[in-house]
Design a protein around this motif. Sequence first.
Motif, PDB file in Angstrom:
ATOM      1  N   GLY A   1       0.849  -1.024  -0.035  1.00 32.71           N
ATOM      2  CA  GLY A   1      -0.145  -0.050  -0.062  1.00 32.71           C
ATOM      3  C   GLY A   1       1.080   1.123   0.431  1.00 32.71           C
ATOM      4  O   GLY A   1       0.590   1.790  -0.724  1.00 32.71           O
ATOM      5  N   MET A   2       1.850   1.237   0.978  1.00 36.37           N
ATOM      6  CA  MET A   2       2.795   2.007   0.707  1.00 36.37           C
ATOM      7  C   MET A   2       3.275   2.127  -0.992  1.00 36.37           C
ATOM      8  O   MET A   2       4.035   3.749  -1.093  1.00 36.37           O
ATOM      9  CB  MET A   2       3.738   2.434   2.099  1.00 36.37           C
ATOM     10  CG  MET A   2       4.589   3.580   2.371  1.00 36.37           C
ATOM     11  SD  MET A   2       3.845   4.980   2.707  1.00 36.37           S
ATOM     12  CE  MET A   2       4.230   6.067   2.835  1.00 36.37           C
ATOM     13  N   ALA A   3       3.730   0.717  -1.203  1.00 37.28           N
ATOM     14  CA  ALA A   3       4.835   1.211  -2.804  1.00 37.28           C
ATOM     15  C   ALA A   3       3.659   2.410  -3.435  1.00 37.28           C
ATOM     16  O   ALA A   3       3.780   2.908  -4.238  1.00 37.28           O
ATOM     17  CB  ALA A   3       4.447   0.271  -3.209  1.00 37.28           C
ATOM     18  N   LYS A   4       2.441   1.843  -3.578  1.00 35.91           N
ATOM     19  CA  LYS A   4       1.311   2.499  -3.977  1.00 35.91           C
ATOM     20  C   LYS A   4       1.275   4.233  -4.019  1.00 35.91           C
ATOM     21  O   LYS A   4       1.046   4.915  -4.972  1.00 35.91           O
ATOM     22  CB  LYS A   4       0.712   2.019  -3.721  1.00 35.91           C
ATOM     23  CG  LYS A   4      -0.438   0.350  -5.095  1.00 35.91           C
ATOM     24  CD  LYS A   4      -1.069   0.179  -4.398  1.00 35.91           C
ATOM     25  CE  LYS A   4      -1.754  -1.239  -4.990  1.00 35.91           C
ATOM     26  NZ  LYS A   4      -2.765  -1.973  -4.774  1.00 35.91           N
TER      27      LYS A   4
ATOM     28  N   PRO B   1       8.778   3.405  -6.897  1.00 34.21           N
ATOM     29  CA  PRO B   1       8.534   2.222  -5.739  1.00 34.21           C
ATOM     30  C   PRO B   1      10.115   1.350  -5.713  1.00 34.21           C
ATOM     31  O   PRO B   1      10.059   0.587  -6.619  1.00 34.21           O
ATOM     32  CB  PRO B   1       7.720   2.174  -5.006  1.00 34.21           C
ATOM     33  CG  PRO B   1       6.841   2.758  -6.558  1.00 34.21           C
ATOM     34  CD  PRO B   1       7.769   3.109  -7.301  1.00 34.21           C
ATOM     35  N   VAL B   2      11.176   0.584  -5.191  1.00 36.37           N
ATOM     36  CA  VAL B   2      11.713  -0.695  -5.141  1.00 36.37           C
ATOM     37  C   VAL B   2      11.944  -1.610  -4.196  1.00 36.37           C
ATOM     38  O   VAL B   2      12.314  -0.939  -3.425  1.00 36.37           O
ATOM     39  CB  VAL B   2      13.183  -0.417  -5.422  1.00 36.37           C
ATOM     40  CG1 VAL B   2      14.304  -1.509  -6.126  1.00 36.37           C
ATOM     41  CG2 VAL B   2      13.417   1.085  -6.932  1.00 36.37           C
ATOM     42  N   SER B   3      10.798  -2.545  -4.645  1.00 36.95           N
ATOM     43  CA  SER B   3      10.770  -3.139  -3.606  1.00 36.95           C
ATOM     44  C   SER B   3      11.609  -4.391  -3.168  1.00 36.95           C
ATOM     45  O   SER B   3      12.075  -5.092  -4.006  1.00 36.95           O
ATOM     46  CB  SER B   3       9.097  -4.212  -3.128  1.00 36.95           C
ATOM     47  OG  SER B   3       8.043  -2.780  -3.519  1.00 36.95           O
ATOM     48  N   VAL B   4      12.149  -4.128  -1.533  1.00 36.87           N
ATOM     49  CA  VAL B   4      12.948  -6.252  -1.546  1.00 36.87           C
ATOM     50  C   VAL B   4      12.587  -6.466  -0.442  1.00 36.87           C
ATOM     51  O   VAL B   4      12.229  -5.716   0.702  1.00 36.87           O
ATOM     52  CB  VAL B   4      14.423  -5.118  -0.675  1.00 36.87           C
ATOM     53  CG1 VAL B   4      15.330  -5.610  -0.770  1.00 36.87           C
ATOM     54  CG2 VAL B   4      15.073  -4.012  -2.324  1.00 36.87           C
ATOM     55  N   ASP B   5      12.373  -7.769  -0.657  1.00 43.43           N
ATOM     56  CA  ASP B   5      11.533  -8.334   1.098  1.00 43.43           C
ATOM     57  C   ASP B   5      13.153  -8.371   2.094  1.00 43.43           C
ATOM     58  O   ASP B   5      13.796  -8.521   2.061  1.00 43.43           O
ATOM     59  CB  ASP B   5      11.502  -9.821   0.052  1.00 43.43           C
ATOM     60  CG  ASP B   5      11.052 -10.754   1.489  1.00 43.43           C
ATOM     61  OD1 ASP B   5      10.682 -10.050   2.450  1.00 43.43           O
ATOM     62  OD2 ASP B   5      10.896 -12.073   1.153  1.00 43.43           O
TER      63      ASP B   5
END
Length: 259
Positions: free
Chosen positions: A223-226, A235-239
Amino acid sequence: MCSPDHFTVEYTINPWMDTTQPVDTDLAKRQWTNLVEAVQAAGHTVHLLQPEPNLPDMVFAANGSLVVDGVAYGAKFRYPQRQLEAAAHEKWFRSHGWPYVAAEETNEGEGDFTYVEGPGLILAGWGFRTDGRAHAEAADALGRPVVSLRLADPRFYHLDTVLAVLDDHNITYYPGAFTPGSQRLLERLFPDAVIADEVDAEAFGLNLVSDGHNVFINTEAAGMAKKMAAAGFNPVSVDLSELKKSGGSVKCCISELRS
């Protein structure tokens, strides 16, 4: 940044830590390596701090200092389990030629301090880890005005769990983590801030790092990435799910060296 070679959860100093929950150190290292590679792919240089045995939280390198204008103001950790980390950070800065100011007051570096380049303001949290007297000490050490913000929710024990700088002039934050007075102060200073909600904060979506274009954020915080994308950021998402078991995420892993 500091590799989580010795990462585990063997004590409890925040509400997220559970010593009965298994921790996969190898998985934590793979996730951390993915973050390093994502930051490097965006064109940034990563300097490495040598991890030390018996300091499982050293991976959270942001807590060791606040660096502004090429000067490092060092940390003085509240809990004894982490106090030896401060010496490792001081050694790194001094050996690499950075001016270093040792703290006399309790503070946890960029866990509770951040810097907004445009107005030249240090935003500083207090209430759980950092002593409010450290705010005056930071102002004196770094020659920049400090805005004190009181944290009100023990789940969000560090400022960097509920507030992040997005570019030279704006921030994102979760209002519910602050006292009413601090909420009003943030509203006045940053009327165009990206407002996060409790779900974002619980997912550690505000524990992000932005270079003004790319926003490095953990994958759980969809949600924050959106919200970041809607605000014009990439946004660059990393687990980093394994590191979250100790109450940290992207920002906790990255100490920003502002020359």
